[in-house]
Scaffold this active site. Structure first.
Site, PDB file in Angstrom:
ATOM      1  CE  LYS A   1     -29.263 -24.992 -51.015  1.00 18.44           C
ATOM      2  NZ  LYS A   1     -30.220 -24.757 -49.866  1.00 18.44           N
TER       3      LYS A   1
ATOM      4  CE1 TYR B   1     -28.458 -29.737 -50.810  1.00 26.19           C
ATOM      5  CE2 TYR B   1     -26.303 -29.320 -51.774  1.00 26.19           C
ATOM      6  CZ  TYR B   1     -27.235 -29.075 -50.802  1.00 26.19           C
ATOM      7  OH  TYR B   1     -26.963 -28.147 -49.826  1.00 26.19           O
TER       8      TYR B   1
ATOM      9  CB  THR C   1     -28.880 -30.904 -46.158  1.00 22.78           C
ATOM     10  OG1 THR C   1     -29.388 -31.662 -45.055  1.00 22.78           O
ATOM     11  CG2 THR C   1     -29.249 -29.445 -45.994  1.00 22.78           C
TER      12      THR C   1
ATOM     13  CG  ASP D   1     -19.557 -26.346 -51.775  1.00 24.92           C
ATOM     14  OD1 ASP D   1     -20.678 -26.579 -51.265  1.00 24.92           O
ATOM     15  OD2 ASP D   1     -18.575 -27.082 -51.584  1.00 24.92           O
TER      16      ASP D   1
ATOM     17  CD  GLN E   1     -24.461 -28.815 -39.985  1.00 26.03           C
ATOM     18  OE1 GLN E   1     -23.600 -29.111 -39.153  1.00 26.03           O
ATOM     19  NE2 GLN E   1     -24.325 -29.120 -41.266  1.00 26.03           N
ATOM     20  CG  LEU E   2     -27.265 -21.966 -40.954  1.00 24.84           C
ATOM     21  CD1 LEU E   2     -25.978 -21.317 -40.457  1.00 24.84           C
ATOM     22  CD2 LEU E   2     -27.434 -21.714 -42.452  1.00 24.84           C
TER      23      LEU E   2
ATOM     24  CB  ALA F   1     -32.110 -26.796 -47.106  1.00 23.75           C
TER      25      ALA F   1
ATOM     26  CD1 TRP G   1     -17.686 -28.835 -48.859  1.00 24.41           C
ATOM     27  CD2 TRP G   1     -15.791 -29.587 -47.941  1.00 24.41           C
ATOM     28  NE1 TRP G   1     -16.936 -29.426 -49.848  1.00 24.41           N
ATOM     29  CE2 TRP G   1     -15.776 -29.897 -49.327  1.00 24.41           C
ATOM     30  CE3 TRP G   1     -14.694 -29.957 -47.155  1.00 24.41           C
ATOM     31  CZ2 TRP G   1     -14.697 -30.564 -49.928  1.00 24.41           C
ATOM     32  CZ3 TRP G   1     -13.630 -30.606 -47.768  1.00 24.41           C
ATOM     33  CH2 TRP G   1     -13.651 -30.917 -49.128  1.00 24.41           C
TER      34      TRP G   1
ATOM     35  CG  ASP H   1     -43.469 -29.933 -45.084  1.00 28.98           C
ATOM     36  OD1 ASP H   1     -42.688 -29.360 -45.882  1.00 28.98           O
ATOM     37  OD2 ASP H   1     -43.758 -31.137 -45.181  1.00 28.98           O
TER      38      ASP H   1
HETATM   39  N1  NAP Z   1     -24.565 -29.096 -44.799  1.00 32.61           N
HETATM   40  C1  NAP Z   1     -23.687 -28.583 -45.692  1.00 32.61           C
HETATM   41  O1  NAP Z   1     -22.562 -29.070 -45.857  1.00 32.61           O
HETATM   42  C2  NAP Z   1     -24.081 -27.379 -46.510  1.00 32.61           C
HETATM   43  C3  NAP Z   1     -23.146 -26.826 -47.399  1.00 32.61           C
HETATM   44  C4  NAP Z   1     -23.509 -25.693 -48.133  1.00 32.61           C
HETATM   45  C5  NAP Z   1     -24.757 -25.133 -47.973  1.00 32.61           C
HETATM   46  N2  NAP Z   1     -25.648 -25.698 -47.120  1.00 32.61           N
HETATM   47  C6  NAP Z   1     -26.975 -25.095 -46.975  1.00 32.61           C
HETATM   48  O2  NAP Z   1     -27.054 -24.499 -45.694  1.00 32.61           O
HETATM   49  C7  NAP Z   1     -28.412 -24.535 -45.233  1.00 32.61           C
HETATM   50  C8  NAP Z   1     -28.482 -25.162 -43.857  1.00 32.61           C
HETATM   51  O3  NAP Z   1     -28.040 -26.503 -43.931  1.00 32.61           O
HETATM   52  P1  NAP Z   1     -27.717 -27.382 -42.644  1.00 32.61           P
HETATM   53  O4  NAP Z   1     -26.357 -27.934 -42.837  1.00 32.61           O
HETATM   54  O5  NAP Z   1     -28.058 -26.629 -41.391  1.00 32.61           O
HETATM   55  O6  NAP Z   1     -28.751 -28.575 -42.854  1.00 32.61           O
HETATM   56  P2  NAP Z   1     -29.453 -29.539 -41.789  1.00 32.61           P
HETATM   57  O7  NAP Z   1     -28.648 -29.642 -40.549  1.00 32.61           O
HETATM   58  O8  NAP Z   1     -29.764 -30.780 -42.562  1.00 32.61           O
HETATM   59  O9  NAP Z   1     -30.774 -28.764 -41.445  1.00 32.61           O
HETATM   60  C9  NAP Z   1     -31.808 -28.598 -42.375  1.00 32.61           C
HETATM   61  C10 NAP Z   1     -33.079 -28.460 -41.599  1.00 32.61           C
HETATM   62  O10 NAP Z   1     -34.141 -28.274 -42.536  1.00 32.61           O
HETATM   63  C11 NAP Z   1     -35.241 -29.043 -42.077  1.00 32.61           C
HETATM   64  N3  NAP Z   1     -36.145 -29.409 -43.147  1.00 32.61           N
HETATM   65  C12 NAP Z   1     -35.948 -30.317 -44.138  1.00 32.61           C
HETATM   66  N4  NAP Z   1     -37.053 -30.404 -44.911  1.00 32.61           N
HETATM   67  C13 NAP Z   1     -37.946 -29.528 -44.388  1.00 32.61           C
HETATM   68  C14 NAP Z   1     -39.267 -29.166 -44.727  1.00 32.61           C
HETATM   69  N5  NAP Z   1     -39.895 -29.714 -45.779  1.00 32.61           N
HETATM   70  N6  NAP Z   1     -39.903 -28.233 -43.967  1.00 32.61           N
HETATM   71  C15 NAP Z   1     -39.297 -27.672 -42.907  1.00 32.61           C
HETATM   72  N7  NAP Z   1     -38.049 -27.990 -42.525  1.00 32.61           N
HETATM   73  C16 NAP Z   1     -37.377 -28.900 -43.260  1.00 32.61           C
HETATM   74  C17 NAP Z   1     -34.615 -30.271 -41.472  1.00 32.61           C
HETATM   75  O11 NAP Z   1     -35.555 -30.872 -40.607  1.00 32.61           O
HETATM   76  P3  NAP Z   1     -35.576 -32.456 -40.381  1.00 32.61           P
HETATM   77  O12 NAP Z   1     -34.429 -32.721 -39.458  1.00 32.61           O
HETATM   78  O13 NAP Z   1     -36.914 -32.681 -39.808  1.00 32.61           O
HETATM   79  O14 NAP Z   1     -35.373 -33.079 -41.734  1.00 32.61           O
HETATM   80  C18 NAP Z   1     -33.418 -29.672 -40.739  1.00 32.61           C
HETATM   81  O15 NAP Z   1     -33.761 -29.265 -39.445  1.00 32.61           O
HETATM   82  C19 NAP Z   1     -29.181 -25.281 -46.317  1.00 32.61           C
HETATM   83  O16 NAP Z   1     -29.746 -24.364 -47.216  1.00 32.61           O
HETATM   84  C20 NAP Z   1     -28.109 -26.081 -47.036  1.00 32.61           C
HETATM   85  O17 NAP Z   1     -28.462 -26.392 -48.352  1.00 32.61           O
HETATM   86  C21 NAP Z   1     -25.335 -26.791 -46.374  1.00 32.61           C
END
Ligand code: NAP
Length: 259
Positions: A114, A110, A51, A87, A9-10, A49, A132, A30
């Site tokens: 992080k 998790y 997540t 967070d 999503q990001l 990441a 979030w 990967d």
């Molecule tokens: N989501 C939240 O609420 C939240 C809150 C605070 C911070 N964050 C941080 O914000 C960042 C973006 O998160 P997001 O919400 O956009 O997460 P997301 O929608 O789950 O996207 C994460 C992406 O990373 C990919 N990924 C996972 N494992 C991988 C690997 N080994 N190699 C390459 N790609 C891989 C996933 O691919 P697949 O779909 O193939 O698994 C997915 O496309 C992350 O660092 C997360 O920790 C997120």
């Protein structure tokens, strides 16, 4: 410029905010392995990441391979790096917003990955802690509530955890201002705060869904991973301020309506 996690999503929001960037999905790289030979960039936006917060409890080493190893591999590219942290590096004992100088103390696997990932980013990195996240793709609370709200009369939602739901469109845009600042850790989350139950009620109200929210305690919900009861983030280091979470919600719903 490279965006990893381009399918997330990001990652999707970053590709819109930086139209010239090259998006890399897991199929392209990967990140738990070193970068493919010949990959080069002037700036790396590392949004890939693990997540799955509850899944990390079952497979902490798998989560670390992505969230620690992946950041280290992104840093190996040798370019200035932006990584996103969470967070959930905090234990939620405070009742006033967490600022950058507050000591982290993650409750679960998790959050630990992080936090270690922050250190793996190295010296030429901006570490952006946010909270979030929701957007128009991938898996998130907003999309889950829209689905459940259309199917059911009532959903049970946790009302004893407080944070700031952050729209990925706002976070991606703010990245441009972050990279004007010195390297370091920055808190960048939506203005305002609420509980998950408040957020669900706002979603149903804004989306016009006739669904009640039954407020429950996190203990009743029974998620595998412990989560902080309070994880509102604010910056004491001049990080960009984002619009209120409710404005992010409205923008995201408008976006979803166009799909
Ligand atoms: N989501 C939240 O609420 C939240 C809150 C605070 C911070 N964050 C941080 O914000 C960042 C973006 O998160 P997001 O919400 O956009 O997460 P997301 O929608 O789950 O996207 C994460 C992406 O990373 C990919 N990924 C996972 N494992 C991988 C690997 N080994 N190699 C390459 N790609 C891989 C996933 O691919 P697949 O779909 O193939 O698994 C997915 O496309 C992350 O660092 C997360 O920790 C997120």
């Amino acid at each position: 410029m490279i965006v990893t996690g381009a399918g997330g999503q990001l990652g999707q929001a970053l590709l819109e905010a930086y139209p010239g960037a090259r998006g890399l999905t897991r199929a392209d790289w990967d990140v738990s392995f070193p970068p493919p030979p010949g990959l080069a960039a002037d700036l790396v936006l590392h949004a890939a990441a693990w997540t799955d917060v509850d899944g990390a409890e079952d497979d902490p080493q798998g989560a670390a391979a992505v969230n620690v190893g992946g950041v280290q591999h992104a840093a190996e590219l040798g370019a200035p790096l932006v990584v996103w942290s969470s967070d959930y590096v905090f234990d939620g004992q405070k009742r006033t917003p967490y600022v950058e100088s507050d000591g982290p103390s993650p409750l679960g696997a998790y959050g630990r990955t992080k936090l270690h990932g922050e250190a793996a980013a190295g010296e030429r990195a901006w570490v952006v802690r946010s909270s979030w996240l929701f957007g128009w793709t991938s898996k998130n609370f907003l999309l889950t509530m829209l689905r459940l709200g259309a199917e059911r009369d009532e959903v049970a939602v946790v009302s004893d955890q407080r944070g700031s739901p952050t729209y990925v469109g706002h976070l991606a845009e703010a990245t441009k201002a972050v990279t004007e600042l010195p390297y370091g850790i920055y808190h960048v989350a939506a203005a305002g705060d609420c509980t998950w139950a408040d957020f669900a009620e706002a979603i149903f109200e804004e989306a016009g869904l006739d669904c009640r929210v039954r407020r429950i305690a996190a203990a009743e919900y029974g998620a595998r991973a412990p989560r902080p009861a309070y994880s509102v983030l604010r910056s004491e280091r001049g990080a960009p301020e984002l619009p209120h979470w409710r404005d992010g919600l409205r923008e995201c719903l408008q976006r979803l309506a166009t799909l």
